[in-house]
Design an enzyme around this catalytic site. Structure first.
Site, PDB file in Angstrom:
ATOM      1  N   THR A 197      -0.417   5.497  -1.579  1.00  0.00           N
ATOM      2  CA  THR A 197      -1.430   4.448  -1.395  1.00  0.00           C
ATOM      3  C   THR A 197      -2.745   5.108  -1.010  1.00  0.00           C
ATOM      4  O   THR A 197      -2.897   6.231  -0.349  1.00  0.00           O
ATOM      5  CB  THR A 197      -1.020   3.338  -0.508  1.00  0.00           C
ATOM      6  OG1 THR A 197       0.173   3.048  -0.585  1.00  0.00           O
ATOM      7  CG2 THR A 197      -1.924   2.345  -0.071  1.00  0.00           C
ATOM      8  N   THR A 215      -2.408   0.962  -4.625  1.00  0.00           N
ATOM      9  CA  THR A 215      -1.089   1.718  -4.772  1.00  0.00           C
ATOM     10  C   THR A 215      -0.253   1.308  -5.857  1.00  0.00           C
ATOM     11  O   THR A 215      -0.386   0.390  -6.644  1.00  0.00           O
ATOM     12  CB  THR A 215      -0.149   1.202  -3.398  1.00  0.00           C
ATOM     13  OG1 THR A 215       0.732   2.036  -3.165  1.00  0.00           O
ATOM     14  CG2 THR A 215       0.120  -0.202  -3.455  1.00  0.00           C
ATOM     15  N   ARG A 225       8.631  -6.525  -6.606  1.00  0.00           N
ATOM     16  CA  ARG A 225       8.431  -6.642  -5.318  1.00  0.00           C
ATOM     17  C   ARG A 225       6.715  -6.226  -4.890  1.00  0.00           C
ATOM     18  O   ARG A 225       6.206  -5.468  -5.624  1.00  0.00           O
ATOM     19  CB  ARG A 225       9.177  -5.266  -4.811  1.00  0.00           C
ATOM     20  CG  ARG A 225       8.732  -5.087  -3.153  1.00  0.00           C
ATOM     21  CD  ARG A 225       7.784  -4.001  -3.171  1.00  0.00           C
ATOM     22  NE  ARG A 225       7.919  -3.576  -1.692  1.00  0.00           N
ATOM     23  CZ  ARG A 225       6.792  -2.746  -1.302  1.00  0.00           C
ATOM     24  NH1 ARG A 225       6.101  -2.211  -2.058  1.00  0.00           N
ATOM     25  NH2 ARG A 225       7.031  -2.189   0.105  1.00  0.00           N
ATOM     26  N   ILE A 226       6.339  -7.007  -4.093  1.00  0.00           N
ATOM     27  CA  ILE A 226       4.989  -6.805  -3.762  1.00  0.00           C
ATOM     28  C   ILE A 226       4.937  -6.405  -2.185  1.00  0.00           C
ATOM     29  O   ILE A 226       5.535  -6.685  -1.361  1.00  0.00           O
ATOM     30  CB  ILE A 226       4.049  -8.029  -3.501  1.00  0.00           C
ATOM     31  CG1 ILE A 226       3.821  -8.490  -4.969  1.00  0.00           C
ATOM     32  CG2 ILE A 226       2.828  -7.950  -3.052  1.00  0.00           C
ATOM     33  CD1 ILE A 226       3.442 -10.091  -5.309  1.00  0.00           C
ATOM     34  N   GLY A 227       4.203  -5.007  -1.845  1.00  0.00           N
ATOM     35  CA  GLY A 227       4.139  -4.477  -0.683  1.00  0.00           C
ATOM     36  C   GLY A 227       3.114  -5.157   0.365  1.00  0.00           C
ATOM     37  O   GLY A 227       2.406  -6.325  -0.033  1.00  0.00           O
ATOM     38  N   THR A 248      -0.923   2.380   5.179  1.00  0.00           N
ATOM     39  CA  THR A 248      -0.014   2.754   4.205  1.00  0.00           C
ATOM     40  C   THR A 248       1.247   3.092   4.450  1.00  0.00           C
ATOM     41  O   THR A 248       1.481   3.158   5.908  1.00  0.00           O
ATOM     42  CB  THR A 248      -0.528   4.177   3.487  1.00  0.00           C
ATOM     43  OG1 THR A 248      -0.591   5.167   4.605  1.00  0.00           O
ATOM     44  CG2 THR A 248      -2.001   4.157   2.896  1.00  0.00           C
ATOM     45  N   GLY A 249       2.305   3.267   3.808  1.00  0.00           N
ATOM     46  CA  GLY A 249       3.692   3.571   4.324  1.00  0.00           C
ATOM     47  C   GLY A 249       4.493   2.349   4.026  1.00  0.00           C
ATOM     48  O   GLY A 249       4.152   1.599   3.215  1.00  0.00           O
ATOM     49  N   GLY A 251       5.599  -0.932   3.657  1.00  0.00           N
ATOM     50  CA  GLY A 251       4.926  -1.953   3.655  1.00  0.00           C
ATOM     51  C   GLY A 251       5.466  -3.258   4.321  1.00  0.00           C
ATOM     52  O   GLY A 251       4.723  -4.163   4.719  1.00  0.00           O
TER      53      GLY A 251
HETATM   54  N1  ASP Z   1       2.441   0.575   1.540  1.00  0.00           N
HETATM   55  C1  ASP Z   1       2.867   0.704   0.240  1.00  0.00           C
HETATM   56  C2  ASP Z   1       3.856  -0.318  -0.202  1.00  0.00           C
HETATM   57  O1  ASP Z   1       4.853  -0.575   0.640  1.00  0.00           O
HETATM   58  C3  ASP Z   1       3.410   2.193  -0.048  1.00  0.00           C
HETATM   59  C4  ASP Z   1       2.755   3.276   0.435  1.00  0.00           C
HETATM   60  O2  ASP Z   1       1.902   3.284   1.248  1.00  0.00           O
HETATM   61  O3  ASP Z   1       2.971   4.164  -0.087  1.00  0.00           O
HETATM   62  O4  ASP Z   1       4.104  -0.807  -1.238  1.00  0.00           O
END
Ligand code: ASP
Length: 344
Positions: A197, A215, A225-227, A248-249, A251
């Site tokens: 992301t 992302t 799936r939606i983050g 990010t990370g 979600g």
């Molecule tokens: N935050 C994003 C999600 O959960 C993934 C990511 O940041 O790598 O879709």
């Protein structure tokens, strides 16, 4: 419809400029001049120049903040070597790349987003068009694709060979009870399920703010799936009176804390961008039952109206602290953040 939208925009813009005036007066007594314009990206040295320069070029030519944000956001989307955003992104469980992105304009509080969008390389541009050319905020899946097609976006296969091979190794490694044999060319370690992301946050010379998050989402996610990334208030939030934040990370954790909104509100209450990001990390760890229960990470980035920037992550390493990068008239600077939990 146009009239109503115009009214919303004008009313929000007026509110924003009144409070800008108040804030500026306060700041004039407080100290250093605001650092602006400025663009932040949620990545460090490796991407800073590549991502930030195109946005900065827009500012240098006197261009609009939304163009600056979009130019920077598109860099990773169009780069097949980046496997977490746009073209070449990592696919879902079925090997299909589904992209999420959102865009927000602090001047008007207008926003737009697309989720589970297939076959379009630049979801950030589509999200911006949802914001500017429709009366809606979220478009998903097939509807988002039809909208992109209507605006002339080319439909292309987004799965590069590199991403396909990674997906195949992961798929073959998932279980020894299914009909897929173990990977021939090495295991894919699920513990290191990659995240990615990119958040772009910008402050222009008038003190206006905007941002974008884009992302390909969680690798191997269930189809559909939606983050957090395309959800306004979760993966991104911008408020012209205060600042902007992006995440990010993992979600799902950002979603259930309304993460970016939380961070902006922390800044409104007086925290610096870094302190506000840290506050969200604490909140997430707390609702998960403490550090020993946390086996994921999130990284939060934020800027305020003074051009201060900060970042913080849940997990980190001494030799690899979380980083963001900003570009200003003084050039590119790396913003080093803190983290709550040391990992090996
Ligand atoms: N935050 C994003 C999600 O959960 C993934 C990511 O940041 O790598 O879709």
């Amino acid at each position: 419809m146009t009239d109503r939208r115009h009214f919303i925009k004008t009313a929000a813009g007026l509110g924003a400029s009144l409070s800008l005036f108040t804030n500026l007066k306060v700041r004039a007594q407080e100290g250093p001049a605001p650092r602006r314009p400025l663009i932040l990206c949620s990545r460090g040295e490796e991407w800073a120049e590549k991502v930030l320069r195109p946005g900065w070029n827009v500012f240098e030519k006197g261009g609009d903040i939304l163009d600056a944000v979009e130019e920077s956001a598109r860099v990773t989307e169009l780069d097949p070597e980046d496997q977490s955003v746009g073209y070449g992104g990592l696919p879902n469980e079925e090997g299909v790349v589904q992209l999420d992105a959102c865009f927000m304009d602090g001047r008007t509080h207008n926003c737009g987003s697309v989720a589970a969008l297939e076959m379009i390389k630049t979801p950030s541009s589509v999200a911006r068009l949802v914001m500017e050319r429709t009366d809606h905020i979220h478009l998903v899946g097939e509807g988002a694709r039809k909208f992109a097609r209507a605006h002339g976006f080319k439909e292309e296969n987004l799965l590069t060979d590199k991403s396909r091979k990674m997906w195949l190794r992961w798929k073959e490694n998932l279980s020894d009870k299914d009909d897929w044999f173990p990977p021939k060319d090495g295991n894919y370690d699920l513990e290191k399920r990659p995240t990615g992301t990119i958040n772009i946050l910008a402050l222009d010379s008038q003190g206006d703010l905007a941002g974008c998050t884009t992302t390909s989402g969680l690798f191997g996610k269930l189809p559909g799936r939606i983050g957090d990334s395309p959800i306004i208030g979760a993966g991104l939030y911008v408020d012209n009176e205060v600042g902007a934040a992006g995440a990010t990370g993992r979600g799902e954790e950002i979603l259930r804390t309304c993460g970016s909104f939380f961070v902006v509100e922390q800044m409104r209450a007086g925290k610096s961008p870094r302190e506000a990001c840290e506050a969200l990390c604490h909140r997430i760890v707390k609702i998960n039952g403490g550090p020993e229960k946390v086996n994921f990470t999130d990284k939060i980035v934020a800027i305020n109206k003074n051009g201060e920037a900060g970042c913080f992550a849940i997990q980190g390493r001494k030799d690899k602290p979380p980083k963001a990068a900003v570009i200003t008239a003084a050039g590119i600077q790396i913003v080093e953040g803190g983290y709550l939990i040391e990992v090996g």
